[in-house]
Scaffold this motif. Structure first.
Motif, PDB file in Angstrom:
ATOM      1  N   THR A 188      36.271  42.002  44.554  1.00  0.00           N
ATOM      2  CA  THR A 188      35.955  40.952  45.704  1.00  0.00           C
ATOM      3  C   THR A 188      36.525  41.391  47.013  1.00  0.00           C
ATOM      4  O   THR A 188      35.712  41.040  47.946  1.00  0.00           O
TER       5      THR A 188
ATOM      6  N   VAL B  52      30.558  42.825  41.414  1.00  0.00           N
ATOM      7  CA  VAL B  52      31.712  42.516  40.985  1.00  0.00           C
ATOM      8  C   VAL B  52      31.637  42.236  39.652  1.00  0.00           C
ATOM      9  O   VAL B  52      32.608  42.695  38.714  1.00  0.00           O
TER      10      VAL B  52
ATOM     11  N   ASP C 292      31.939  33.768  40.014  1.00  0.00           N
ATOM     12  CA  ASP C 292      32.697  34.697  41.017  1.00  0.00           C
ATOM     13  C   ASP C 292      32.053  34.800  42.301  1.00  0.00           C
ATOM     14  O   ASP C 292      31.324  33.750  42.681  1.00  0.00           O
ATOM     15  N   ILE C 293      32.560  35.631  43.158  1.00  0.00           N
ATOM     16  CA  ILE C 293      32.004  35.691  44.571  1.00  0.00           C
ATOM     17  C   ILE C 293      30.552  35.455  44.816  1.00  0.00           C
ATOM     18  O   ILE C 293      29.820  34.908  45.656  1.00  0.00           O
TER      19      ILE C 293
ATOM     20  N   ARG D 193      33.632  44.337  36.358  1.00  0.00           N
ATOM     21  CA  ARG D 193      34.628  43.439  35.496  1.00  0.00           C
ATOM     22  C   ARG D 193      34.104  43.799  34.108  1.00  0.00           C
ATOM     23  O   ARG D 193      34.910  43.906  33.350  1.00  0.00           O
TER      24      ARG D 193
ATOM     25  N   ALA E   3      40.051  41.949  33.249  1.00  0.00           N
ATOM     26  CA  ALA E   3      38.877  41.847  34.046  1.00  0.00           C
ATOM     27  C   ALA E   3      39.246  40.935  35.274  1.00  0.00           C
ATOM     28  O   ALA E   3      38.481  41.179  36.427  1.00  0.00           O
ATOM     29  N   LEU E   4      40.086  40.065  35.146  1.00  0.00           N
ATOM     30  CA  LEU E   4      40.215  39.046  36.585  1.00  0.00           C
ATOM     31  C   LEU E   4      40.952  39.999  37.594  1.00  0.00           C
ATOM     32  O   LEU E   4      40.473  39.725  38.672  1.00  0.00           O
TER      33      LEU E   4
ATOM     34  N   SER F  11      38.155  42.226  38.716  1.00  0.00           N
ATOM     35  CA  SER F  11      37.144  41.099  39.687  1.00  0.00           C
ATOM     36  C   SER F  11      37.803  40.830  41.274  1.00  0.00           C
ATOM     37  O   SER F  11      37.148  41.000  42.304  1.00  0.00           O
ATOM     38  N   GLU F  12      38.950  40.692  41.151  1.00  0.00           N
ATOM     39  CA  GLU F  12      39.792  40.193  42.466  1.00  0.00           C
ATOM     40  C   GLU F  12      39.631  41.164  43.442  1.00  0.00           C
ATOM     41  O   GLU F  12      39.446  41.080  44.452  1.00  0.00           O
TER      42      GLU F  12
ATOM     43  N   PHE G 143      33.779  32.577  32.989  1.00  0.00           N
ATOM     44  CA  PHE G 143      34.716  33.355  33.954  1.00  0.00           C
ATOM     45  C   PHE G 143      34.817  32.495  35.070  1.00  0.00           C
ATOM     46  O   PHE G 143      33.651  31.986  35.558  1.00  0.00           O
TER      47      PHE G 143
END
Ligand SMILES: Nc1ncnc2c1ncn2[C@@H]1O[C@H](COP(=O)(O)OP(=O)(O)O)[C@@H](O)[C@H]1O
Ligand SMILES: Nc1ncnc2c1ncn2[C@@H]1O[C@H](COP(=O)(O)OP(=O)(O)O)[C@@H](O)[C@H]1O
Lengths: 103, 137, 137, 103
Positions: C55, C22, D8-9, C26, C47-48, C51-52, D38
């Motif tokens: 994920t 991830v 993050d994850i 990103r 980027a967010l 990332s989601e 982040f």
């Protein structure tokens, strides 16, 4: 407990209360969906929550499958694997705990 | 009861976004789908998708408003498919960490439809759905 | 550090869908966005969103598999916008009542992007995002 | 407790443990996000869950805001209104409970 009619957002709080009441009544709750005409994801999720709650309290929730379109919703959201479904209720159980909801 | 298409230019309903509107929308679109060649099974998938989209408008769109605004449902027959739009004029589709819902609505709408586009209204949310349905002969 | 566009035909990354992929995705897309005219603020939104979406591929796509498959990230500069695709070859986007996530991913991706289309892979899920970015002069 | 790097994850289970540990240590937990580079929605949601847990237990979670892009995520998911944010920590509190995560 028999559910009839259409279970959507307009009926969820009523369903939630009914499921809590049924749990208080007996350790084995049989939920009959055969007379149900519609169910949405939030109502089906309430049934899952009731199952979890009842099992945690040492009881058991058995669901009598509804028609094809009703069961399709359970399958679509993966609840066909997470609830205890049966095709037909034992005659003895259906009679006493009848309850009609919505319509 | 199939009806000739000329008599059905399209479905358009504007309702206040309250819980009882959801069944009204669902029934109207299911009947329209049946009238335009959808099988009973297909119509029930369409009804479920519309129900979930309208439920989102009822539950989320007017969170910041004192009174709920409207939810609009449109359906029309296209070549080979049924186009359905569910639109509200609320806060717009955005994350809500305290959502009372189980988070199944959008993924469910996605699997039930053949195409699902989420767009911004101005303000609000527009959910455009396409359901493939063979053209009746 | 802006670079002339001819030297950047587009970004393409194929990774195993594991948690550490991830950040890689990103960072790659954020750098690509910066190189193609995105402001730092805009690049961080992009980027967010990426990332989601990645994920989701890591958390949901390969649930039924013993080993995670791949997640692919593509980015390219279009007229006035950046197009980003995040694709996996998993179970397809569908509801999951036991989701470990808070259900914020899809709505968040929707608000961050100017267009978000969720399509079926074959198998899997394709998330196509468009981010408006003024053409660099 | 200071969070640094990227959350993050790949870091959520570590973050969850750290938040549980911080709760066990003191009734007032100060979470400093200023060194964070982040954060994603699932990590921010863990912070909300910790806040709820700590308040239920009679404690309090105070979050020192991160930079603009970090705070933007909290605002986007509506957590800017649900957590107790402050701009700068009292000098006294930051020192003792430093913790570095990820990177
Ligand atoms: N019409 C809408 N208006 C505003 N926000 C919406 C709308 N539809 C969906 N959302 C947002 O998207 C999230 C996900 O929707 P959904 O998948 O249906 O799950 P749920 O409604 O159970 O939370 C909602 O929690 C909400 O934040
Ligand atoms: N790439 C994917 N593959 C399979 N299912 C997905 C994928 N992305 C999202 N989903 C489904 O959509 C749901 C909503 O996703 P999201 O809004 O990101 O919330 P969360 O991941 O927190 O559950 C997930 O719970 C999952 O069921």
């Amino acid at each position: 407990m028999t559910l009839a009619g259409e279970l959507d957002i307009a009926a969820v709080s009523q369903l939630d209360e009914a499921l809590h009441r049924a749990q208080a009544d007996a350790p084995l709750v049989v939920l009959d969906l055969r007379a149900l005409e519609f169910i949405d994801a939030s109502a089906a999720t309430l049934i899952l929550a009731a199952d979890r709650r009842i099992r945690r309290a040492g009881g058991r929730l058995v669901v009598v499958r509804g028609g094809a379109t009703i069961h399709a919703l359970f399958a679509l959201i993966g609840l066909d694997q997470k609830l205890e479904f049966m095709h037909r209720p034992f005659a003895a159980i259906t009679e006493p705990v009848a309850f009609t909801q919505g319509g | 009861m199939p009806v000739s298409h000329e008599t059905h230019p399209g479905l358009h309903r504007v309702m206040r976004a309250t819980p009882d509107a959801v069944a009204v929308a669902r029934h109207a679109v299911a009947a329209f789908a049946c009238d335009h060649g959808a099988s009973a099974r297909r119509a029930s998938d369409i009804a479920l998708a519309v129900s979930e989209a309208c439920t989102n408008a009822v539950v989320h769109a007017y969170l910041d408003h004192d009174e709920p605004g409207t939810v609009e449902v449109d359906a029309s027959r296209r070549e080979g498919s049924l186009a359905v739009r569910v639109a509200d004029h609320g806060r717009g589709l955005r994350p809500r960490p305290d959502s009372p819902g189980p988070g199944l609505g959008l993924p469910l709408i996605h699997v039930l439809s053949d195409e699902c586009v989420l767009a911004d209204g101005d303000p609000g949310t527009v959910v455009d759905l396409r359901f493939a349905i063979p053209q009746p002969v």
